[in-house]
Motif scaffolding. Structure first.
Motif, short mmCIF file in Angstrom:
data_model
loop_
_atom_site.label_atom_id
_atom_site.label_comp_id
_atom_site.label_asym_id
_atom_site.label_seq_id
_atom_site.Cartn_x
_atom_site.Cartn_y
_atom_site.Cartn_z
N LEU A 20 0.84 -1.30 -0.12
CA LEU A 20 0.12 0.12 -0.03
C LEU A 20 0.90 1.22 0.02
N HIS A 21 1.82 1.02 0.98
CA HIS A 21 2.82 2.38 0.91
C HIS A 21 3.69 2.64 -0.33
N GLU A 22 3.80 1.56 -1.20
CA GLU A 22 4.48 1.50 -2.19
C GLU A 22 3.70 2.13 -3.50
N ARG A 23 2.50 1.61 -3.31
CA ARG A 23 1.77 2.39 -4.46
C ARG A 23 1.12 3.69 -4.22
N ALA A 55 -8.06 -3.92 3.73
CA ALA A 55 -8.93 -2.99 3.13
C ALA A 55 -7.98 -1.52 3.16
N GLY A 56 -7.11 -1.45 4.00
CA GLY A 56 -6.59 0.10 4.06
C GLY A 56 -5.94 0.25 5.49
N ALA A 57 -5.01 1.32 5.64
CA ALA A 57 -4.21 1.35 6.72
C ALA A 57 -4.30 2.92 6.84
N LEU A 58 -3.64 3.27 8.49
CA LEU A 58 -3.65 4.74 8.79
C LEU A 58 -2.36 4.65 9.77
N LEU A 72 -2.86 7.96 5.39
CA LEU A 72 -4.24 7.28 5.42
C LEU A 72 -4.45 6.97 3.84
N ALA A 73 -4.54 5.58 3.62
CA ALA A 73 -4.96 5.10 2.42
C ALA A 73 -5.73 3.93 2.24
N GLY A 111 -9.66 15.17 -3.93
CA GLY A 111 -10.58 14.22 -3.19
C GLY A 111 -10.25 14.11 -1.68
N ALA A 112 -8.95 14.27 -1.29
CA ALA A 112 -8.62 14.22 0.29
C ALA A 112 -9.20 15.33 0.99
N LEU A 113 -9.05 16.58 0.26
CA LEU A 113 -9.86 17.84 0.83
C LEU A 113 -11.33 17.70 1.19
N ARG A 114 -11.99 17.09 0.13
CA ARG A 114 -13.48 16.76 0.21
C ARG A 114 -13.78 15.54 1.34
N PHE A 115 -13.08 14.53 1.29
CA PHE A 115 -13.26 13.60 2.42
C PHE A 115 -13.14 14.03 3.60
N TYR A 116 -11.91 14.62 4.10
CA TYR A 116 -11.82 15.22 5.44
C TYR A 116 -12.57 16.35 5.70
#
Length: 167
Positions: A20-23, A55-58, A72-73, A111-116
């Motif tokens: 995930l971190h690589e991607r 499914a994801g990580a923070l 966060l991804a 997208g992150a700005l909208r999400f947060y």
């Protein structure tokens, strides 16, 4: 939307976290607010779906300023992992005695700005040129980001945790 459960990362999550971190970041190193972080050294929350699939990580850290979300991804967008991870980070912050959660994103990450913002975080500062400075530490940071937007600045978002959040 899948049923998502969040837990602390375990040793068996290392390969999925690394992928995930690589991607997302081109590896485990992120540079934010003039600080270099190795995500492998930070505590992490992991989201898993109903089958137990990743499914994801923070990744986060806690200090006197509160709980900082360093990374966060989600493995796939729209599966609810980001929302579940952010809620779990809030619980982690409360358990640690922190009174806010905060993070930094880049000027191109609409997208992150909208999400947060939809989850109660507000823009509290803009650091013009922060990404340009970060590029000196991590040259693989692109010049142009999402949607063809030149990548230069960091935006800091934060949310104070209220008494109701701490229940």
């Amino acid at each position: 939307m899948a049923s998502i459960r969040v837990r602390q990362a375990r040793d068996e999550d290392r390969a999925a976290l690394a992928a995930l971190h690589e991607r997302e970041w081109g590896g485990p190193i992120v540079v934010v607010h003039d600080t270099r972080y190795d995500l492998r050294d930070l505590p992490a929350l992991v989201a898993v779906d109903e089958t137990g699939g990743f499914a994801g990580a923070l990744a986060y850290r806690v200090d006197a300023d509160g709980l900082e979300v360093v990374s966060l991804a989600a493995a796939a967008p729209g599966n609810g992992a980001g929302t579940a991870l952010l809620a779990a980070a809030q619980e982690t912050a409360t358990a640690a005695g922190a009174d806010r959660i905060w993070l930094v994103t880049t000027n191109d990450n609409l997208g992150a700005l909208r999400f947060y913002q939809r989850r109660g975080l507000r823009i509290v500062a803009v650091d013009a040129g922060a990404v340009d400075r970060a590029r000196a530490v991590k040259p693989t940071i692109p010049e142009v980001g999402a949607d063809g937007i030149p990548l230069h600045d960091e935006l800091r978002l934060a949310r104070r945790l209220t008494v109701a959040d701490r229940r």
